[in-house]
Motif scaffolding. Structure first.
Motif, PDB file in Angstrom:
ATOM      1  N   ARG A 308      19.261 137.268  19.027  1.00 16.36           N
ATOM      2  CA  ARG A 308      19.374 136.694  20.896  1.00 16.36           C
ATOM      3  C   ARG A 308      21.339 136.755  21.509  1.00 16.36           C
ATOM      4  O   ARG A 308      21.721 136.694  19.738  1.00 16.36           O
ATOM      5  CB  ARG A 308      18.925 135.351  20.771  1.00 16.36           C
ATOM      6  CG  ARG A 308      17.468 135.222  20.545  1.00 16.36           C
ATOM      7  CD  ARG A 308      17.424 133.176  19.595  1.00 16.36           C
ATOM      8  NE  ARG A 308      16.351 132.806  19.319  1.00 16.36           N
ATOM      9  CZ  ARG A 308      16.327 132.497  18.339  1.00 16.36           C
ATOM     10  NH1 ARG A 308      17.373 132.497  17.492  1.00 16.36           N
ATOM     11  NH2 ARG A 308      14.832 131.841  17.744  1.00 16.36           N
ATOM     12  N   ALA A 309      21.298 137.222  22.282  1.00 18.76           N
ATOM     13  CA  ALA A 309      22.387 137.908  22.773  1.00 18.76           C
ATOM     14  C   ALA A 309      22.538 136.584  23.556  1.00 18.76           C
ATOM     15  O   ALA A 309      22.248 136.359  24.579  1.00 18.76           O
ATOM     16  CB  ALA A 309      22.133 138.767  23.195  1.00 18.76           C
ATOM     17  N   ALA A 310      23.583 135.937  22.782  1.00 19.84           N
ATOM     18  CA  ALA A 310      24.461 134.344  23.254  1.00 19.84           C
ATOM     19  C   ALA A 310      24.934 134.484  23.788  1.00 19.84           C
ATOM     20  O   ALA A 310      26.688 135.176  23.488  1.00 19.84           O
ATOM     21  CB  ALA A 310      24.295 133.282  22.534  1.00 19.84           C
ATOM     22  N   THR A 311      25.352 133.775  25.099  1.00 18.61           N
ATOM     23  CA  THR A 311      26.590 133.693  26.213  1.00 18.61           C
ATOM     24  C   THR A 311      27.336 131.856  25.813  1.00 18.61           C
ATOM     25  O   THR A 311      26.496 131.228  25.325  1.00 18.61           O
ATOM     26  CB  THR A 311      26.533 133.839  27.462  1.00 18.61           C
ATOM     27  OG1 THR A 311      25.175 132.624  28.137  1.00 18.61           O
ATOM     28  CG2 THR A 311      26.278 135.575  27.703  1.00 18.61           C
ATOM     29  N   PRO A 312      28.711 132.328  26.125  1.00 18.60           N
ATOM     30  CA  PRO A 312      29.219 130.782  25.742  1.00 18.60           C
ATOM     31  C   PRO A 312      28.457 129.298  26.642  1.00 18.60           C
ATOM     32  O   PRO A 312      28.715 128.604  26.662  1.00 18.60           O
ATOM     33  CB  PRO A 312      30.568 130.784  26.605  1.00 18.60           C
ATOM     34  CG  PRO A 312      30.892 132.665  26.572  1.00 18.60           C
ATOM     35  CD  PRO A 312      29.490 132.773  26.793  1.00 18.60           C
ATOM     36  N   ASP A 313      28.070 130.104  27.982  1.00 13.85           N
ATOM     37  CA  ASP A 313      27.160 128.760  28.776  1.00 13.85           C
ATOM     38  C   ASP A 313      25.771 129.217  28.583  1.00 13.85           C
ATOM     39  O   ASP A 313      25.258 128.758  29.806  1.00 13.85           O
ATOM     40  CB  ASP A 313      27.877 129.343  30.391  1.00 13.85           C
ATOM     41  CG  ASP A 313      27.722 130.370  30.970  1.00 13.85           C
ATOM     42  OD1 ASP A 313      27.048 131.449  30.466  1.00 13.85           O
ATOM     43  OD2 ASP A 313      28.150 130.582  32.238  1.00 13.85           O
ATOM     44  N   SER A 314      25.122 129.756  28.184  1.00 12.32           N
ATOM     45  CA  SER A 314      23.595 129.993  27.944  1.00 12.32           C
ATOM     46  C   SER A 314      23.282 130.555  29.512  1.00 12.32           C
ATOM     47  O   SER A 314      21.862 130.166  29.576  1.00 12.32           O
ATOM     48  CB  SER A 314      23.519 128.711  28.018  1.00 12.32           C
ATOM     49  OG  SER A 314      23.914 128.095  27.058  1.00 12.32           O
ATOM     50  N   LEU A 315      24.237 131.430  30.275  1.00 12.01           N
ATOM     51  CA  LEU A 315      22.783 131.818  30.855  1.00 12.01           C
ATOM     52  C   LEU A 315      23.555 133.613  31.061  1.00 12.01           C
ATOM     53  O   LEU A 315      24.315 133.948  30.382  1.00 12.01           O
ATOM     54  CB  LEU A 315      23.787 131.920  32.298  1.00 12.01           C
ATOM     55  CG  LEU A 315      23.589 130.012  32.713  1.00 12.01           C
ATOM     56  CD1 LEU A 315      24.111 130.120  34.187  1.00 12.01           C
ATOM     57  CD2 LEU A 315      22.183 130.041  33.140  1.00 12.01           C
ATOM     58  N   PRO A 316      22.879 134.473  31.222  1.00 12.48           N
ATOM     59  CA  PRO A 316      22.514 135.469  30.925  1.00 12.48           C
ATOM     60  C   PRO A 316      24.125 136.366  32.323  1.00 12.48           C
ATOM     61  O   PRO A 316      24.031 135.674  32.803  1.00 12.48           O
ATOM     62  CB  PRO A 316      21.461 136.042  31.212  1.00 12.48           C
ATOM     63  CG  PRO A 316      20.990 135.220  32.243  1.00 12.48           C
ATOM     64  CD  PRO A 316      21.305 133.920  31.702  1.00 12.48           C
ATOM     65  N   ILE A 317      24.487 137.763  31.635  1.00 14.67           N
ATOM     66  CA  ILE A 317      25.295 139.176  32.300  1.00 14.67           C
ATOM     67  C   ILE A 317      24.638 138.992  32.960  1.00 14.67           C
ATOM     68  O   ILE A 317      23.894 140.296  32.485  1.00 14.67           O
ATOM     69  CB  ILE A 317      26.560 138.795  31.993  1.00 14.67           C
ATOM     70  CG1 ILE A 317      27.371 137.761  30.818  1.00 14.67           C
ATOM     71  CG2 ILE A 317      27.683 139.295  32.589  1.00 14.67           C
ATOM     72  CD1 ILE A 317      28.424 138.568  29.412  1.00 14.67           C
ATOM     73  N   ILE A 318      24.419 139.376  34.690  1.00 18.44           N
ATOM     74  CA  ILE A 318      23.731 140.237  35.486  1.00 18.44           C
ATOM     75  C   ILE A 318      24.745 140.785  36.686  1.00 18.44           C
ATOM     76  O   ILE A 318      24.724 139.657  37.333  1.00 18.44           O
ATOM     77  CB  ILE A 318      22.588 139.927  35.595  1.00 18.44           C
ATOM     78  CG1 ILE A 318      21.416 139.201  34.640  1.00 18.44           C
ATOM     79  CG2 ILE A 318      21.798 140.582  36.494  1.00 18.44           C
ATOM     80  CD1 ILE A 318      20.536 138.419  35.288  1.00 18.44           C
ATOM     81  N   GLY A 319      25.202 141.810  36.756  1.00 20.62           N
ATOM     82  CA  GLY A 319      25.834 142.137  37.718  1.00 20.62           C
ATOM     83  C   GLY A 319      27.250 142.845  37.280  1.00 20.62           C
ATOM     84  O   GLY A 319      27.297 143.515  36.158  1.00 20.62           O
ATOM     85  N   PRO A 320      28.283 143.444  38.330  1.00 25.56           N
ATOM     86  CA  PRO A 320      29.316 144.278  37.706  1.00 25.56           C
ATOM     87  C   PRO A 320      30.097 143.782  37.092  1.00 25.56           C
ATOM     88  O   PRO A 320      30.740 142.929  36.627  1.00 25.56           O
ATOM     89  CB  PRO A 320      29.860 144.419  39.192  1.00 25.56           C
ATOM     90  CG  PRO A 320      29.259 142.826  39.803  1.00 25.56           C
ATOM     91  CD  PRO A 320      27.987 143.308  39.984  1.00 25.56           C
ATOM     92  N   HIS A 321      30.848 144.960  36.380  1.00 28.67           N
ATOM     93  CA  HIS A 321      31.559 144.636  35.162  1.00 28.67           C
ATOM     94  C   HIS A 321      32.993 144.206  35.769  1.00 28.67           C
ATOM     95  O   HIS A 321      32.727 145.224  37.060  1.00 28.67           O
ATOM     96  CB  HIS A 321      31.689 146.079  34.021  1.00 28.67           C
ATOM     97  CG  HIS A 321      33.081 145.464  33.267  1.00 28.67           C
ATOM     98  ND1 HIS A 321      34.388 145.882  33.248  1.00 28.67           N
ATOM     99  CD2 HIS A 321      32.578 145.458  31.932  1.00 28.67           C
ATOM    100  CE1 HIS A 321      34.442 145.393  32.328  1.00 28.67           C
ATOM    101  NE2 HIS A 321      33.939 145.390  31.690  1.00 28.67           N
ATOM    102  N   PRO A 322      33.747 143.471  35.620  1.00 29.03           N
ATOM    103  CA  PRO A 322      35.119 143.187  36.743  1.00 29.03           C
ATOM    104  C   PRO A 322      35.724 143.930  36.835  1.00 29.03           C
ATOM    105  O   PRO A 322      36.234 144.767  37.874  1.00 29.03           O
ATOM    106  CB  PRO A 322      35.345 142.058  35.497  1.00 29.03           C
ATOM    107  CG  PRO A 322      34.599 141.216  35.196  1.00 29.03           C
ATOM    108  CD  PRO A 322      33.574 142.268  34.855  1.00 29.03           C
ATOM    109  N   ALA A 323      35.261 145.333  35.994  1.00 26.59           N
ATOM    110  CA  ALA A 323      36.804 146.305  35.533  1.00 26.59           C
ATOM    111  C   ALA A 323      36.011 147.728  36.223  1.00 26.59           C
ATOM    112  O   ALA A 323      36.796 148.469  36.817  1.00 26.59           O
ATOM    113  CB  ALA A 323      37.378 146.501  34.423  1.00 26.59           C
ATOM    114  N   GLN A 324      34.615 147.717  36.524  1.00 27.62           N
ATOM    115  CA  GLN A 324      34.111 149.117  36.378  1.00 27.62           C
ATOM    116  C   GLN A 324      32.615 148.758  37.508  1.00 27.62           C
ATOM    117  O   GLN A 324      30.984 147.924  37.384  1.00 27.62           O
ATOM    118  CB  GLN A 324      33.522 149.865  35.380  1.00 27.62           C
ATOM    119  CG  GLN A 324      34.520 150.094  34.744  1.00 27.62           C
ATOM    120  CD  GLN A 324      33.811 151.099  32.922  1.00 27.62           C
ATOM    121  OE1 GLN A 324      32.953 151.935  33.666  1.00 27.62           O
ATOM    122  NE2 GLN A 324      34.353 150.737  32.743  1.00 27.62           N
TER     123      GLN A 324
END
Length: 375
Positions: A308-324
């Motif tokens: 499973r792809a886990a993040t530190p706050d248990s929420l997915p990452i959905i949206g633009p990359h900060p640099a692109q």
């Protein structure tokens, strides 16, 4: 070096990438879907296929309830092989404290229009007679379901291809640049939008992204039709799933349409080693037997692991990359990639300006990890 074009490149042909292709193609977007392996060959094929509403946080509730509704809308279009089953989820309360928590959960869900029924111990035993005696009760969520995710992903991509998109398997993306991706064979594809739906591999293409692999063990039995009727999950599962201990085991049992029983599950931060660990598998099975003693007599035919792809706050990452800003991320779903795939795709479409955002997109933005991504 050859170069082709598309309206959007989707990296990853798992359930999240496939859902993005389905939704974007419905807006007339010609997608190029790229995967180094097969359709649904990663976490999509390794998971239990559970589609469920989760309310451990407001953002997770918003995304999961949206997505469960979208799955229900899609169910009659899915092929028979997707094995969509609206069997519901029965969350098991082992003691009075957990039953109190289940009661509060039921009230929260009812206030948000989600059907949930609180069961006492006697009602629980009647609903699922094979559970061990003495359990305090449970929470029945009848609108949850299960689906065979690899077939669902393949169907989604078939719909996208019929609308003009194309799927390319067996070729790795090795670089992402502004409006283009580079493949390992030297080819490139240019597109105004790039969507990275690469699960645990996302940090390889976008260094600094705080996504870690979280290993899980599952086992499947021979055919024992009727041993349980619904997806059974202990209430402590949510704490384990969204906590960040190095290792945890929770009871999770799913009846398959074949009569087989899918038994889980574990969570470990243990790198990318896919080997089944007998010690951990034994813990998973012992936990299951503790809740359903009849499982001690079943024959296990296969065991496997997934990540499973886990993040530190248990929420997915959905949206633009900060640099692109035209590189859209769709990763970090942990154990809810299947559940949240369709809602994720709708958010991706909203970031592309194709439709209004169906829920507040802010909690899922990668910018919340800006310092980690930029080092």
């Amino acid at each position: 070096m050859s170069e082709s074009t598309a309206d959007a490149v989707i990296i990853g042909a798992g359930i999240v990438g496939a859902a993005c292709a389905l939704v974007l193609s419905s807006h007339g977007v010609r997608c190029a879907v790229i995967d180094a392996g097969i359709v649904g060959g990663g976490a999509t094929s390794a998971g239990m296929g559970h589609v469920c509403v989760i309310d451990d946080s407001e953002p997770q509730f918003a995304l999961s309830s949206l997505s469960v509704g979208l799955w229900r809308e899609l169910r009659d279009r899915l092929p028979r092989g997707a094995e969509f089953d609206g069997c519901g989820t029965l969350w098991i309360a082992a003691n009075a404290a957990e039953l109190d928590a289940a009661g509060r959960k039921a009230e929260r869900l009812a206030a948000r229009g989600i059907r949930a029924e609180l069961l006492d111990g006697a009602s629980l035993a009647q609903a699922e007679p094979r559970l061990r005696p003495g359990l305090a009760g449970g929470l029945l969520m009848p609108d949850d379901s299960v689906v065979y995710a690899p077939v669902a992903a393949r169907w989604m991509l078939d719909q996208a291809e019929a609308a003009g998109s194309r799927v390319r398997l067996g070729g790795s993306v090795v670089s992402i640049g502004p409006s283009r991706v580079g493949l390992e064979n030297g080819e490139s594809i240019s597109a105004p939008w790039i969507i990275s739906a690469t699960g645990v591999w996302a940090p390889q293409l976008t260094p600094g992204l705080p996504v870690r692999p979280r290993k899980g063990h599952l086992a499947i039995s021979d055919r024992y039709p009727g041993l349980c009727r619904r997806q059974l999950v202990e209430l402590a599962y949510i704490t384990h799933a969204h906590g960040h201990s190095d290792e945890s085991v929770s009871f999770n049992l799913q009846p398959r349409p074949t009569g087989q029983l899918l038994i889980g599950s574990s969570r470990q931060y243990a790198g990318h080693d896919p080997a089944v660990e007998p010690r951990v598998l034994a813990l998973v099975l012992a936990r299951a037997i503790d809740f359903v003693p009849a499982l001690a007599g079943v024959h296990i035919t296969r065991a496997w692991t997934g990540f499973r792809a886990a993040t530190p706050d248990s929420l997915p990452i959905i949206g633009p990359h900060p640099a692109q800003p035209r590189l859209l991320l769709a990763t970090g779903h942990e154990g809810l990639g299947l559940t949240n795939s369709l809602g994720t795709a709708r958010l991706v479409a909203s970031h592309m300006g194709l439709e209004p955002a169906p829920i507040d997109p802010t909690p899922f933005l990668a910018s919340r990890f800006r310092s980690a991504i930029h080092g």
